[in-house]
Design a protein around this motif. Sequence first.
Motif, mmCIF file in Angstrom:
data_model
loop_
_atom_site.group_PDB
_atom_site.id
_atom_site.type_symbol
_atom_site.label_atom_id
_atom_site.label_comp_id
_atom_site.label_asym_id
_atom_site.label_seq_id
_atom_site.Cartn_x
_atom_site.Cartn_y
_atom_site.Cartn_z
ATOM 1 N N TYR A 3 0.904 -1.097 0.230
ATOM 2 C CA TYR A 3 -0.333 0.091 0.105
ATOM 3 C C TYR A 3 1.241 1.533 -0.187
ATOM 4 O O TYR A 3 0.850 2.466 -0.774
ATOM 5 C CB TYR A 3 -1.223 -0.051 1.052
ATOM 6 C CG TYR A 3 -2.338 -1.145 0.835
ATOM 7 C CD1 TYR A 3 -2.887 -1.152 0.406
ATOM 8 C CD2 TYR A 3 -1.931 -1.933 2.137
ATOM 9 C CE1 TYR A 3 -3.876 -2.175 0.005
ATOM 10 C CE2 TYR A 3 -2.784 -3.094 1.333
ATOM 11 C CZ TYR A 3 -4.394 -2.911 0.790
ATOM 12 O OH TYR A 3 -5.174 -3.436 0.707
ATOM 13 N N THR A 45 -11.899 8.877 9.209
ATOM 14 C CA THR A 45 -11.308 7.915 8.776
ATOM 15 C C THR A 45 -10.835 7.411 10.336
ATOM 16 O O THR A 45 -11.054 6.229 10.143
ATOM 17 C CB THR A 45 -10.495 8.517 7.769
ATOM 18 O OG1 THR A 45 -10.060 9.126 6.846
ATOM 19 C CG2 THR A 45 -9.754 7.054 7.355
ATOM 20 N N ASP A 49 -13.266 3.552 9.602
ATOM 21 C CA ASP A 49 -12.293 2.557 9.177
ATOM 22 C C ASP A 49 -12.492 1.798 10.422
ATOM 23 O O ASP A 49 -12.222 1.062 10.435
ATOM 24 C CB ASP A 49 -10.779 3.122 9.033
ATOM 25 C CG ASP A 49 -10.764 3.391 7.418
ATOM 26 O OD1 ASP A 49 -11.820 3.763 7.052
ATOM 27 O OD2 ASP A 49 -9.552 3.098 6.685
ATOM 28 N N ASN A 50 -11.739 2.249 11.724
ATOM 29 C CA ASN A 50 -11.789 1.227 12.853
ATOM 30 C C ASN A 50 -13.144 0.276 13.000
ATOM 31 O O ASN A 50 -13.198 -0.400 13.749
ATOM 32 C CB ASN A 50 -10.844 2.308 14.045
ATOM 33 C CG ASN A 50 -9.681 2.090 14.084
ATOM 34 O OD1 ASN A 50 -8.650 1.845 14.531
ATOM 35 N ND2 ASN A 50 -9.385 3.053 13.679
ATOM 36 N N MET A 52 -15.133 -0.441 10.896
ATOM 37 C CA MET A 52 -15.335 -1.718 9.959
ATOM 38 C C MET A 52 -14.314 -2.301 9.859
ATOM 39 O O MET A 52 -14.817 -3.855 9.967
ATOM 40 C CB MET A 52 -14.866 -1.156 8.204
ATOM 41 C CG MET A 52 -16.040 0.286 8.356
ATOM 42 S SD MET A 52 -16.052 0.870 6.390
ATOM 43 C CE MET A 52 -14.944 2.008 6.067
ATOM 44 N N ILE A 53 -13.193 -1.941 10.429
ATOM 45 C CA ILE A 53 -12.064 -2.843 10.210
ATOM 46 C C ILE A 53 -12.249 -3.962 11.993
ATOM 47 O O ILE A 53 -12.525 -5.397 12.119
ATOM 48 C CB ILE A 53 -10.867 -2.484 10.813
ATOM 49 C CG1 ILE A 53 -10.465 -2.194 9.055
ATOM 50 C CG2 ILE A 53 -9.419 -4.083 11.240
ATOM 51 C CD1 ILE A 53 -9.184 -0.942 9.658
ATOM 52 N N TYR A 60 -6.441 -6.076 6.642
ATOM 53 C CA TYR A 60 -4.919 -5.875 5.322
ATOM 54 C C TYR A 60 -3.843 -7.005 6.433
ATOM 55 O O TYR A 60 -3.340 -7.182 6.913
ATOM 56 C CB TYR A 60 -4.549 -4.027 5.765
ATOM 57 C CG TYR A 60 -5.363 -3.454 5.473
ATOM 58 C CD1 TYR A 60 -5.605 -2.653 4.317
ATOM 59 C CD2 TYR A 60 -6.229 -2.735 6.650
ATOM 60 C CE1 TYR A 60 -6.254 -1.363 4.120
ATOM 61 C CE2 TYR A 60 -7.309 -1.978 5.832
ATOM 62 C CZ TYR A 60 -7.428 -0.933 4.532
ATOM 63 O OH TYR A 60 -8.243 0.149 4.420
ATOM 64 N N ARG A 69 0.056 1.507 12.690
ATOM 65 C CA ARG A 69 -1.781 1.981 12.330
ATOM 66 C C ARG A 69 -2.058 3.037 13.857
ATOM 67 O O ARG A 69 -1.533 3.260 14.543
ATOM 68 C CB ARG A 69 -2.112 0.373 13.072
ATOM 69 C CG ARG A 69 -1.927 -0.744 12.116
ATOM 70 C CD ARG A 69 -2.631 -2.027 12.902
ATOM 71 N NE ARG A 69 -2.455 -3.536 11.580
ATOM 72 C CZ ARG A 69 -3.141 -3.499 11.525
ATOM 73 N NH1 ARG A 69 -3.686 -2.901 10.789
ATOM 74 N NH2 ARG A 69 -2.466 -4.597 10.001
ATOM 75 N N ALA A 73 -6.520 0.764 11.911
ATOM 76 C CA ALA A 73 -6.507 1.375 10.593
ATOM 77 C C ALA A 73 -5.164 1.334 10.302
ATOM 78 O O ALA A 73 -4.282 1.932 11.437
ATOM 79 C CB ALA A 73 -7.550 2.461 10.297
ATOM 80 N N ASP A 77 -3.775 4.199 4.934
ATOM 81 C CA ASP A 77 -5.557 4.777 5.033
ATOM 82 C C ASP A 77 -5.705 6.200 4.763
ATOM 83 O O ASP A 77 -6.270 6.201 4.844
ATOM 84 C CB ASP A 77 -6.164 4.047 6.029
ATOM 85 C CG ASP A 77 -6.900 2.923 5.232
ATOM 86 O OD1 ASP A 77 -6.507 1.749 4.115
ATOM 87 O OD2 ASP A 77 -7.479 1.913 6.439
#
Length: 102
Positions: A3, A45, A49-50, A52-53, A60, A69, A73, A77
Amino acid sequence: MTYPLILIPFILVTVVVTLLAARRPGRRERLVASLWTAAVLILLTAVFDNAMIAADLFTYPDEHISGIRIGLAPVEDFAYPVCIAFLLPSIAALLPERRAAS
């Protein structure tokens, strides 16, 4: 491919376009607005993001991220929203002004 490597072209384009737009009027206002926008997008974000993860909607692979991180996340990201916060106003500043129809 990792990434961080994928991000390089996005970051380079953002830096170049932002520097080109810095020569246009309204530079200070545009940069201040971009900074505020980036701050809000970073916060959003981080939260979403946290979430959803944590909900296991996606993951990832460790071999594809930097390992840094913010919560769950990866730091990568956060580059996309920061780039967008600066890139879109810069592109708008570089576009020719539209003239009102007579």
